[in-house]
Enzyme design. Sequence first.
Site, PDB file in Angstrom:
ATOM      1  CG  HIS A  95      -5.517  -8.714   3.613  1.00 39.17           C
ATOM      2  ND1 HIS A  95      -6.813  -8.301   3.415  1.00 39.17           N
ATOM      3  CD2 HIS A  95      -5.578 -10.072   3.774  1.00 39.17           C
ATOM      4  CE1 HIS A  95      -7.634  -9.343   3.463  1.00 39.17           C
ATOM      5  NE2 HIS A  95      -6.903 -10.431   3.684  1.00 39.17           N
ATOM      6  CD  GLU A  97      -4.926  -2.953   1.630  1.00 37.76           C
ATOM      7  OE1 GLU A  97      -5.930  -2.614   0.991  1.00 37.76           O
ATOM      8  OE2 GLU A  97      -4.571  -4.145   1.763  1.00 37.76           O
ATOM      9  CB  CYS A 158      -6.837  -3.361   4.686  1.00 40.32           C
ATOM     10  SG  CYS A 158      -6.098  -4.991   4.416  1.00 40.32           S
TER      11      CYS A 158
END
Length: 229
Positions: A95, A97, A158
Amino acid sequence: MARFTCEEVADQGRRRFLAGGAAAATLITTSGASAPAHAEATAKQKEFMAEANRLAVEAVDKGWGGPFGAVIVQDGEIVGRGQNRVLLTGCPVYHAEVTAIIEASARLNPKTLMGSDYCDGLLEMIPRPAGSPDIVASRAKMLAGCEIYVNGAPCPMCMSAIYWSRIDRVYFGASLADATNAGFSDAFQYEDFQKPYEKRSIAVTPGLEYQSSQIAFQTWNKRPNRHYY
């Protein structure tokens, strides 16, 4: 394994945490689903969010992943960039992040194999904040002193990575409801974490081979130079 790197701009107590994060995220989602609050951005913040958005659009245009981008900032400068690369890697944890955290950590904490027999380098330690429920007096600094800018609300994975990174502040644009409308259902995960193990959507069996699982913890507790992170 090669370190993840985004392309440069052309000219850029765990359970308690999850329960608290779930409550906060649910509040964000339910209170802002129909009319999300709009925060005023400074000129510099607009620059950071523009880069997060650029990374998100690039991920979509190139077929690398979903519409998510993030930048990590220290002292007014970008030190890490990330974008969703799940489709590119086939790995569900890539992801925006998380990948931004990987890049920023590699830049700010550059020594490889820290804590191993191959390297004497250790992460700088910082004391726990006043009033913190943390059971140890100090932990590795990680990304303390940094902020993260994301074009969308962080998912539970995240957000947890952000906590472990000790990032000071999160700024995001689109809501969890916006992500859900785009086919990325994150909000239910926050809600699921609040449920007891036996009622979660993914079956969880705690306590399996409990005694043997203690060996690693006992080994850690006996180590004189434990480096808490």
